[in-house]
Design a protein around this motif. Sequence first.
Motif, mmCIF file in Angstrom:
data_model
loop_
_atom_site.group_PDB
_atom_site.id
_atom_site.type_symbol
_atom_site.label_atom_id
_atom_site.label_comp_id
_atom_site.label_asym_id
_atom_site.label_seq_id
_atom_site.Cartn_x
_atom_site.Cartn_y
_atom_site.Cartn_z
ATOM 1 N N ARG A 19 0.857 -1.186 0.000
ATOM 2 C CA ARG A 19 0.000 0.000 0.000
ATOM 3 C C ARG A 19 0.887 1.227 0.000
ATOM 4 O O ARG A 19 1.274 1.737 1.040
ATOM 5 C CB ARG A 19 -0.909 -0.009 1.234
ATOM 6 N N ASP A 31 -9.910 -0.749 3.093
ATOM 7 C CA ASP A 31 -10.821 -1.887 3.119
ATOM 8 C C ASP A 31 -10.084 -3.161 2.732
ATOM 9 O O ASP A 31 -9.476 -3.221 1.675
ATOM 10 C CB ASP A 31 -11.944 -1.668 2.116
ATOM 11 N N HIS A 33 -11.678 -6.470 3.192
ATOM 12 C CA HIS A 33 -12.607 -7.582 3.055
ATOM 13 C C HIS A 33 -12.501 -8.526 4.257
ATOM 14 O O HIS A 33 -12.537 -8.066 5.378
ATOM 15 C CB HIS A 33 -12.425 -8.269 1.712
ATOM 16 N N GLY A 50 -12.043 -11.696 -1.254
ATOM 17 C CA GLY A 50 -12.760 -10.487 -1.625
ATOM 18 C C GLY A 50 -13.165 -10.520 -3.082
ATOM 19 O O GLY A 50 -12.602 -11.263 -3.886
ATOM 20 N N GLY A 51 -14.178 -9.726 -3.427
ATOM 21 C CA GLY A 51 -14.638 -9.623 -4.800
ATOM 22 C C GLY A 51 -15.725 -10.614 -5.138
ATOM 23 O O GLY A 51 -16.073 -11.506 -4.345
ATOM 24 N N TRP A 68 -3.243 -8.130 1.512
ATOM 25 C CA TRP A 68 -4.146 -7.592 0.491
ATOM 26 C C TRP A 68 -3.598 -6.272 -0.027
ATOM 27 O O TRP A 68 -3.234 -5.395 0.746
ATOM 28 C CB TRP A 68 -5.534 -7.407 1.082
ATOM 29 N N ASN A 70 -3.060 -3.393 -3.725
ATOM 30 C CA ASN A 70 -3.713 -2.774 -4.877
ATOM 31 C C ASN A 70 -4.005 -3.801 -5.972
ATOM 32 O O ASN A 70 -5.030 -3.716 -6.651
ATOM 33 C CB ASN A 70 -2.822 -1.665 -5.449
ATOM 34 N N HIS A 72 -4.678 -7.008 -5.534
ATOM 35 C CA HIS A 72 -5.867 -7.757 -5.124
ATOM 36 C C HIS A 72 -7.134 -6.964 -5.436
ATOM 37 O O HIS A 72 -8.138 -7.526 -5.895
ATOM 38 C CB HIS A 72 -5.812 -8.053 -3.625
ATOM 39 N N ASP A 73 -7.102 -5.671 -5.138
ATOM 40 C CA ASP A 73 -8.260 -4.825 -5.432
ATOM 41 C C ASP A 73 -8.594 -4.854 -6.916
ATOM 42 O O ASP A 73 -9.781 -4.929 -7.296
ATOM 43 C CB ASP A 73 -7.989 -3.380 -5.001
ATOM 44 N N GLU A 74 -7.573 -4.779 -7.752
ATOM 45 C CA GLU A 74 -7.794 -4.816 -9.200
ATOM 46 C C GLU A 74 -8.426 -6.150 -9.612
ATOM 47 O O GLU A 74 -9.376 -6.186 -10.404
ATOM 48 C CB GLU A 74 -6.471 -4.615 -9.936
ATOM 49 N N ALA A 76 -10.166 -8.169 -7.758
ATOM 50 C CA ALA A 76 -11.489 -8.333 -7.150
ATOM 51 C C ALA A 76 -12.590 -7.593 -7.900
ATOM 52 O O ALA A 76 -13.772 -7.802 -7.626
ATOM 53 C CB ALA A 76 -11.445 -7.872 -5.692
ATOM 54 N N GLU A 77 -12.229 -6.748 -8.843
ATOM 55 C CA GLU A 77 -13.247 -6.097 -9.661
ATOM 56 C C GLU A 77 -13.923 -7.079 -10.613
ATOM 57 O O GLU A 77 -15.040 -6.836 -11.058
ATOM 58 C CB GLU A 77 -12.624 -4.953 -10.466
#
Length: 286
Positions: A19, A31, A33, A50-51, A68, A70, A72-74, A76-77
């Motif tokens: 991060r 966040d 998850h 997540g996702g 987790w 960035n 992972h966030d991508e 999880a979309e």
Amino acid sequence: MAVGTRSFAFLTTLGWLLRKGSAGCVEAMGDIHEIINIELPSQSARVQRGGEGPPLLFLHAEANTSAWSNFHDELAENFEVFAPIHPGFGGEETPNWLTDVTDLSFHYKDLLEGLDIRDPLVVGTSLGAWIAADLAIHFSSLLKGLVLFGPLGMRPPEPLPDLFIMQLPDVLSYLSNSLDGSQVDPMTGDADMATAVWTDLATQARLMWKRNYDPRLSLRAHHATCPITVAAGEEDRLTSLVYTKQYAELFDASFASVSGAGHLVPVDQPAAAAALVNSFYSTLEN
């Protein structure tokens, strides 16, 4: 097998590498998850989830990159992401049963069964990509396909840099072109961060001290029959493009390179890495 959930608070320290704000500064985790604990024959497993969408199993790299992020966030979309923390990583002691990468591939086969994850896309980075390749060698019928970023495990044409004898800032410079090695400098950096990286390296040393490759890999790669793509960062200092292209050839896989990325492609270029994953998955659906 019993499944439970608990807070992600303990991962706050583990997320320091991933991060980042401008100029490599660390931001709050945000966040994250949920995390699942599940008992497996080998040991209890911690799995970040997540996702929504088709299942994706993400197998992380070394050097405290399990939290987790960035990337992972991508992912999880478009996917339901299952991101386990390898035994002996993320602050855990190295378990006695862990002797080689194949032990981890059987551990993750049990995880897929325990969480009833069917036909997942498996994405791995560096050491995690080696685990993913070994998982496919033994259990291809359980998998949708593989995306391997900077995989290890094949005998290299030239010796790889020895991470285990380096100072921590140098380790990070070989793994990534975006991480700030000064944060783990033993004299001026954060002691907790440095300890977290060394803890992961200790378990990695168990797997790679004698050899940083598996001599059986070239003899077994043909058993990995699911679709595979291999990707490398164009600025990778740990493994050469020649090595990674040979890895792709060994597994009869497609190959791609990612500009602006070092060895840990999802750390350096999370959006581009996720776009590659999405593009590969679309070819599997067509």
